[in-house]
Design an enzyme around this catalytic site. Sequence first.
Site, PDB file in Angstrom:
ATOM      1  N   ARG A   1       7.359 -25.282  26.134  1.00 27.42           N
ATOM      2  CA  ARG A   1       6.539 -25.973  25.124  1.00 27.42           C
ATOM      3  C   ARG A   1       7.183 -27.316  24.831  1.00 27.42           C
ATOM      4  O   ARG A   1       8.408 -27.413  24.694  1.00 27.42           O
ATOM      5  CB  ARG A   1       6.435 -25.154  23.837  1.00 27.42           C
ATOM      6  CG  ARG A   1       5.805 -25.959  22.691  1.00 27.42           C
ATOM      7  CD  ARG A   1       5.431 -25.092  21.524  1.00 27.42           C
ATOM      8  NE  ARG A   1       4.322 -24.213  21.879  1.00 27.42           N
ATOM      9  CZ  ARG A   1       3.725 -23.399  21.016  1.00 27.42           C
ATOM     10  NH1 ARG A   1       4.140 -23.333  19.772  1.00 27.42           N
ATOM     11  NH2 ARG A   1       2.725 -22.646  21.419  1.00 27.42           N
TER      12      ARG A   1
ATOM     13  N   ARG B   1       5.165 -16.917  17.663  1.00 27.72           N
ATOM     14  CA  ARG B   1       4.391 -16.009  18.499  1.00 27.72           C
ATOM     15  C   ARG B   1       4.564 -16.280  19.987  1.00 27.72           C
ATOM     16  O   ARG B   1       4.834 -15.359  20.762  1.00 27.72           O
ATOM     17  CB  ARG B   1       2.886 -16.105  18.157  1.00 27.72           C
ATOM     18  CG  ARG B   1       2.459 -15.288  16.974  1.00 27.72           C
ATOM     19  CD  ARG B   1       1.314 -15.940  16.250  1.00 27.72           C
ATOM     20  NE  ARG B   1       1.700 -17.262  15.770  1.00 27.72           N
ATOM     21  CZ  ARG B   1       2.410 -17.447  14.663  1.00 27.72           C
ATOM     22  NH1 ARG B   1       2.772 -16.434  13.942  1.00 27.72           N
ATOM     23  NH2 ARG B   1       2.776 -18.653  14.281  1.00 27.72           N
ATOM     24  N   THR B   2       4.400 -17.527  20.390  1.00 26.65           N
ATOM     25  CA  THR B   2       4.410 -17.812  21.828  1.00 26.65           C
ATOM     26  C   THR B   2       5.775 -17.512  22.434  1.00 26.65           C
ATOM     27  O   THR B   2       5.880 -16.816  23.450  1.00 26.65           O
ATOM     28  CB  THR B   2       4.014 -19.278  22.083  1.00 26.65           C
ATOM     29  OG1 THR B   2       2.739 -19.530  21.498  1.00 26.65           O
ATOM     30  CG2 THR B   2       3.937 -19.553  23.576  1.00 26.65           C
TER      31      THR B   2
ATOM     32  N   LYS C   1      20.310 -35.882  24.104  1.00 29.65           N
ATOM     33  CA  LYS C   1      21.164 -36.913  24.697  1.00 29.65           C
ATOM     34  C   LYS C   1      20.372 -37.855  25.598  1.00 29.65           C
ATOM     35  O   LYS C   1      20.946 -38.746  26.218  1.00 29.65           O
ATOM     36  CB  LYS C   1      22.277 -36.255  25.524  1.00 29.65           C
ATOM     37  CG  LYS C   1      23.133 -35.262  24.743  1.00 29.65           C
ATOM     38  CD  LYS C   1      24.107 -34.548  25.671  1.00 29.65           C
ATOM     39  CE  LYS C   1      24.888 -33.479  24.933  1.00 29.65           C
ATOM     40  NZ  LYS C   1      25.796 -32.721  25.841  1.00 29.65           N
TER      41      LYS C   1
ATOM     42  N   HIS D   1      -2.983 -25.236  26.158  1.00 27.95           N
ATOM     43  CA  HIS D   1      -2.177 -24.072  25.800  1.00 27.95           C
ATOM     44  C   HIS D   1      -2.765 -22.872  26.540  1.00 27.95           C
ATOM     45  O   HIS D   1      -3.365 -21.989  25.949  1.00 27.95           O
ATOM     46  CB  HIS D   1      -2.225 -23.867  24.288  1.00 27.95           C
ATOM     47  CG  HIS D   1      -1.178 -22.931  23.754  1.00 27.95           C
ATOM     48  ND1 HIS D   1      -0.348 -22.193  24.563  1.00 27.95           N
ATOM     49  CD2 HIS D   1      -0.842 -22.606  22.477  1.00 27.95           C
ATOM     50  CE1 HIS D   1       0.469 -21.468  23.815  1.00 27.95           C
ATOM     51  NE2 HIS D   1       0.188 -21.697  22.550  1.00 27.95           N
TER      52      HIS D   1
END
Length: 350
Positions: free
Chosen positions: A101, A51-52, A80, A129
């Site tokens: 995120r 969704r986000t 890395k 959030h």
Amino acid sequence: MRSIIDTLDLTVEELQGLVDTAMDIIANPSSYSDACRGKKLATLFFEPSTRTRMSFEAAMYELGGNVISMTDAATSSASKGESVADTAKIVSCYADIIAMRHPREGAALVAANNASIPVINAGDGGHCHPTQTLADLLTIYREKGRFDNLTIGLCGDLLYGRTVHSLIHAMSRYENVKFICISPEELKLPAYMEEGGDYENTTSLEEALPRLDILYMTRLQEERFADPAQYERLKNSYVLNPENMKLAKEDCSVLHPLPRVNEIAVAVDEDPRAAYFRQALNGKYMRMALILKLLGEAAKDKSKTVVTGEIEEGCTCNNPKCITKVEQELACKFRRVGEKKLCIYCDAEM
């Protein structure tokens, strides 16, 4: 230049402004179809998301802009050993705004401190959030027509639930808002979250339901549990179904940040009080409004305003999920809140 790391980065007036813009986008979508033409959004997702990420990308496309994406940490230079700070500096060369995120709490702040473009926190571990909260706010506004004089039930994982924490930050600034916290003892809301507000704690969903204007359900997030046995023991603590929905008010609205696992029965979807899929759509409109706001402000002001207030060094953050535990040469810093010292990255007490 401004970034949004926490809902508290936005004033009440700015939140209302975003709601007003989103409502205008809903009413007049064609007026915004070229608003971001020539601009690029970079979506940096170090954790899985449906969704986000997709709503950010849909938001930018519907504003006439373009998107460049990193959807898997394993395929990025993070695998890395590249630091969040360096990633932010590099991506700033290619895009106009970042949505990020990350599983580490405080990672978005590190990115914002090092990027030369606005950064939007799309979720940093169990911390914050803010754009989910924007989706929640628009949903509450469209369902109830107000932000004040509400009783909100928060159910499920209140300890690790970043969506719950962000929603509390936003709604606690409005008049006569009461929070009824429904959770197992092991997943209670952190004590620092309850300071200065109207809170009630209970372990019974059925006891709380008749009093609620809004029920905010959350899933128990398996990925946040250090002990798998604890997750297995608690995962079925609360299930909303047609039977216990009979206890709720006729105008109670049920929200959920999604994805759900089994905490809301599929049969509840047919109940007109189930607002969670409308909530997902509202997220796109609010992200459109936020992108417009930040790009507009960045065009006028290139100076950074990420962390405000007195910042000090000299402590160690005890939160094992804090970004300071892994980020290269990142000094622990804190702000004083009364007698407490709170980490500027994850808000944990130091």
